[in-house]
Motif scaffolding. Structure first.
Motif, short mmCIF file in Angstrom:
data_model
loop_
_atom_site.label_atom_id
_atom_site.label_comp_id
_atom_site.label_asym_id
_atom_site.label_seq_id
_atom_site.Cartn_x
_atom_site.Cartn_y
_atom_site.Cartn_z
N ASP A 152 0.77 -1.28 0.02
CA ASP A 152 0.10 -0.03 0.14
C ASP A 152 0.89 1.31 -0.08
OD1 ASP A 152 -2.47 -1.45 -0.11
OD2 ASP A 152 -2.52 -1.44 2.33
N ALA A 196 2.57 1.69 -3.33
CA ALA A 196 1.56 2.28 -4.33
C ALA A 196 1.42 3.67 -4.19
CB ALA A 196 0.13 1.61 -4.13
N GLN A 197 1.40 4.03 -3.10
CA GLN A 197 1.21 5.42 -2.60
C GLN A 197 2.56 6.37 -3.17
OE1 GLN A 197 0.16 6.52 1.53
NE2 GLN A 197 1.46 8.33 1.29
N ASP A 198 3.76 5.73 -2.93
CA ASP A 198 5.01 6.42 -3.28
C ASP A 198 4.89 6.60 -4.61
OD1 ASP A 198 5.98 6.17 -0.75
OD2 ASP A 198 7.37 4.45 -1.01
N TYR A 199 4.57 5.76 -5.49
CA TYR A 199 4.48 5.74 -7.22
C TYR A 199 3.23 6.20 -7.66
CZ TYR A 199 9.18 3.23 -6.99
OH TYR A 199 10.47 2.93 -6.88
N CYS A 200 2.47 6.83 -6.78
CA CYS A 200 1.15 7.44 -7.22
C CYS A 200 0.39 6.26 -7.95
CB CYS A 200 1.28 8.70 -8.02
SG CYS A 200 2.16 10.13 -6.99
N MET A 201 0.18 5.20 -7.51
CA MET A 201 -0.43 4.12 -8.44
C MET A 201 -1.84 4.23 -8.27
SD MET A 201 1.84 0.79 -7.64
CE MET A 201 3.41 0.69 -8.24
N GLU A 202 -2.89 3.99 -9.03
CA GLU A 202 -3.97 3.85 -8.96
C GLU A 202 -4.57 2.44 -9.52
OE1 GLU A 202 -6.13 6.60 -11.49
OE2 GLU A 202 -5.09 8.27 -10.87
N THR A 223 0.78 1.39 -11.96
CA THR A 223 0.73 2.67 -12.63
C THR A 223 1.62 2.25 -13.91
OG1 THR A 223 1.77 4.91 -12.43
CG2 THR A 223 3.18 3.22 -11.55
#
Length: 164
Positions: A103, A106-112, A116
Motif C-alpha cells: 500500500d 503504491a502511494q510512493d509511486y502514485c499508483m491507482e 501505474t
C-alpha cells in the motif's frame, strides 16, 4: 557545446570517442549525427546516428573527449524509431512485500488500483530497467531492494530485446 550546436543545427559532428568495445580499446574519431540528450539517472547520453555502424545509438557524453569538424547530418532524428516510439511499462508493488508495505509503495509511486503505467522511450528502456533494478528483482532475496516489479513482464522483455 559542439554537441548541442550540432543538435540545434541538425549537423553531424566528428568526435573523438572512448568506447568500451573490445575492438576499439583506445579513443577513435568517428562521425555522429546527434539529435538529443538524455539522462539515465546517473549519466548523460547523446542520442544520435553512428556513421560507422550505420545505426542510431547512445554515446556517453563524458566519453566524447574532443570534437572536430561539422557537416550535414547523415540521418535525421525522424528516422530514429526507438527514440520516437514509447513503451508503456506497468509497475506494481512487489508481491513479496506485506499488504501494508504494498500500500505504501503504491502511494510512493502514485499508483491507482495498485498499478501505474509509465511511458518510456524505447531507446531508454535499458536504463529504466537498470535504474529501477527491475533486471534483478527476482534474484534478490530482500523485496525492499526492489519495491516495484513489472506487471507486463513478457512484453517488457520483448521490447528490451528488440532495442538491445
Amino acid at each position: 557545446r559542439s554537441l548541442t550546436g550540432a543538435i540545434k543545427n541538425r549537423q553531424s559532428l566528428h568526435v573523438r570517442y572512448q568506447s568500451m568495445n573490445k575492438q576499439r580499446p583506445g579513443p577513435t574519431w568517428r562521425w555522429i549525427s546527434p539529435h538529443a540528450l538524455a539522462h539515465d539517472g546517473l549519466r548523460w547520453h547523446v542520442r544520435g546516428f553512428c556513421h560507422e555502424q550505420k545505426k542510431f545509438k547512445d554515446f556517453l557524453l563524458s566519453r566524447c573527449l574532443q570534437s572536430g569538424d561539422l557537416r550535414d547530418a547523415e540521418a535525421p532524428a525522424s528516422q530514429d524509431s526507438n527514440w520516437s516510439e514509447y513503451f508503456s511499462v506497468v509497475l506494481i508493488p512487489n508481491p513479496a512485500l506485506s499488504s501494508e508495505q504494498q500500500d505504501v509503495i503504491a502511494q510512493d509511486y502514485c499508483m491507482e488500483y495498485g498499478q501505474t503505467a509509465i511511458a518510456v522511450r524505447k531507446a531508454l528502456l535499458y536504463y529504466f530497467n537498470k535504474r529501477l533494478r527491475l533486471d534483478v528483482a527476482k534474484a534478490i532475496d530482500d523485496p525492499k531492494e526492489t519495491p516495484v516489479v513489472v506487471l507486463n513482464e513478457r512484453a517488457f522483455q520483448d521490447a528490451l530485446a528488440k532495442v538491445g
